[in-house]
Write an enzyme that holds these catalytic residues in place. Structure first.
Site, PDB file in Angstrom:
ATOM      1  N   SER A 206       0.848  -1.197   0.000  1.00 52.40           N
ATOM      2  CA  SER A 206       0.000   0.000   0.000  1.00 52.40           C
ATOM      3  C   SER A 206       0.884   1.248   0.000  1.00 52.40           C
ATOM      4  CB  SER A 206      -0.934  -0.021   1.215  1.00 52.40           C
ATOM      5  OG  SER A 206      -1.915   0.968   1.091  1.00 52.40           O
ATOM      6  N   ASN A 207       0.345   2.394   0.322  1.00 50.01           N
ATOM      7  CA  ASN A 207       1.141   3.632   0.385  1.00 50.01           C
ATOM      8  C   ASN A 207       0.618   4.515   1.510  1.00 50.01           C
ATOM      9  OD1 ASN A 207      -0.978   5.476  -0.677  1.00 50.01           O
ATOM     10  ND2 ASN A 207      -0.813   4.123  -2.448  1.00 50.01           N
TER      11      ASN A 207
END
Ligand code: PMT
Length: 398
Positions: A206-207
């Site tokens: 993810s980020n």
């Protein structure tokens, strides 16, 4: 809205006689008003009158040493929450459109980061002149808001479009939240937050996106009467008031949710930090650790924004660009290659952009650009939305 600090610029038109009433109306609504007059304005109304109604000494010169010592013009530009110029003459609009800074008021308008609002007032032929119309378009493209002019009796016993709006209308417009008719009822899809790309049932890539920027944009669009559907990745935020939210996990889910709405969409705003790559074959059961390193094969995700923009469906498509270097070049490339109407670029990394409560944007569109300075994400979103509204209106008008 109480104690909003307004620099009221008065330029040299006959409507300047209404400015004392405007000061009174703004103060009645809780504003602090600092009057700044041009030399032309002094031909129509005296500083003494304006000082009496504003309860502050009037500023009218860049070269007034005593006034500058008390509050320099750059300080004054920063003091303002809003710069309102009423009346704004054709000459003043021309100077502002072309970046002139040859007196205190034009200098303030260039130096301020606050929103600038003009209430134009002039003879109808001057208003209709292609030069004035071009200046108006340029100013609106840069985010300057115009109130009026209205139609009716003008000086010189003529009538037409060119009348300054009444002081009460101007005061209401700048002191109460505004609904932009350009966005009323417009179907907008906004994406926000990160996506999660599964590696196995318990792990994902993810980020750092928190969704704050996208949620603020969705809220600001809804405030303007747009019908907003927010397609949100996993975030820890309450749904914005008046916005329909659909939660998704992965880039593929987000793609499906957006494309499903393509037919109803008038506008698309992609603020989500969508993964560009996703594990090619996510494991069905939890991957057990083994000796040595492991390799993960990643496949490209589909580009939601580019697909929407090339579909020909939404009338207006806005992308975001999150950059750590060469912001302008990358943003302009995205504008061109994804065939967008607008791109809002922000610096990210080291506490900037992602997950922060504030942000700053450089906004590009074919043939122009502007900056929205660092502020709370909702304030920045509201300014972006008024820029989107001005461009959307122009697109609708053909
Ligand atoms: O969520 P916050 O913590 O508030 O942070 C806000 C933000 C930094 C995430 C936001 O302001 C922002 O910049 N969003 C875009 C992030 C991004 O992915 O930028 P990009 O330059 O990689 O992508 C360009 C555009 O393509 C974006 O509009 C993105 O939504 C879109 N895109 C990208 C890949 C993909 N597969 N599909 C897309 O639609």
């Amino acid at each position: 809205m109480t104690s909003k600090r307004i620099v009221l610029g008065i330029t040299g038109g006959i409507a300047a006689y209404k400015s004392a009433d405007l000061v009174r109306r703004l103060r009645e609504r809780g504003a602090e008003v600092q009057v700044v007059m041009t030399a032309g304005a002094r031909e129509f109304i005296t500083p003494t009158t304006l000082q009496a109604v504003s309860h502050r000494p009037v500023r009218d010169s860049l070269w007034d040493a005593a006034a500058e010592a008390a509050m320099g013009h750059i300080e004054l530009a920063r003091w303002a929450d809003l710069v309102l110029v009423a009346p704004a003459t054709a000459n003043f609009m021309a100077k502002l459109a072309h970046g002139a800074a040859d007196d205190l008021l034009t200098t303030l308008c260039l130096a301020t980061k606050a929103p600038v609002v003009l209430a134009p007032a002039m003879n109808w032929a001057m208003w209709e002149h292609p030069a004035t119309q071009a200046n108006k378009d340029l100013l609106e493209e840069r985010g300057v808001r115009l109130l009026g002019p209205g139609e009716g009796a003008l000086a010189e016993s003529e009538s037409g479009v060119g009348r300054m709006l009444e002081p009460i209308e101007i005061a209401e417009a700048v002191m109460s939240p505004r609904i932009d008719p350009a966005l009323r009822g417009v179907e907008v899809v906004v994406t926000a937050g990160p996506t999660r790309e599964p590696i196995d049932p318990v792990r994902f890539i993810s980020n750092r996106s928190s969704g704050k920027m996208g949620y603020a944009v969705a809220r600001a669009l809804a405030e303007q009467g747009a019908k907003v559907t927010l397609i949100s990745g996993p975030v820890a935020l309450a749904p914005p008031a008046g916005v329909k939210v659909q939660y998704v996990e992965s880039a593929a889910d987000m793609y499906d949710a957006v494309i499903h709405r393509l037919e109803q969409m008038d506008m698309f705003v992609g603020t989500a930090a969508v993964a560009d790559y996703s594990p090619a074959s996510p494991a069905v059961t939890k991957i057990k650790k083994e000796k040595g390193s492991m390799e993960l094969s990643l496949a490209r995700t589909r580009d939601i924004l580019a697909t929407v923009a090339s579909s020909g469906r939404p009338i207006f498509t806005v992308g975001f660009a999150a950059e750590t270097n060469d912001l302008e070049t990358h943003a302009r490339n995205k504008l061109r290659s994804k065939k967008l109407d607008m791109v809002a670029a922000n610096w990210v990394g080291e506490g900037r952009g992602f997950d922060a409560d504030s942000n700053a944007l450089q906004v590009f569109w074919p043939g122009g650009s502007t900056e929205i300075p660092q502020d709370d994400k909702l304030v920045v979103a509201r300014r972006l939305v008024s820029l989107i509204a001005a461009h959307y209106r122009r697109r609708q008008e053909g």
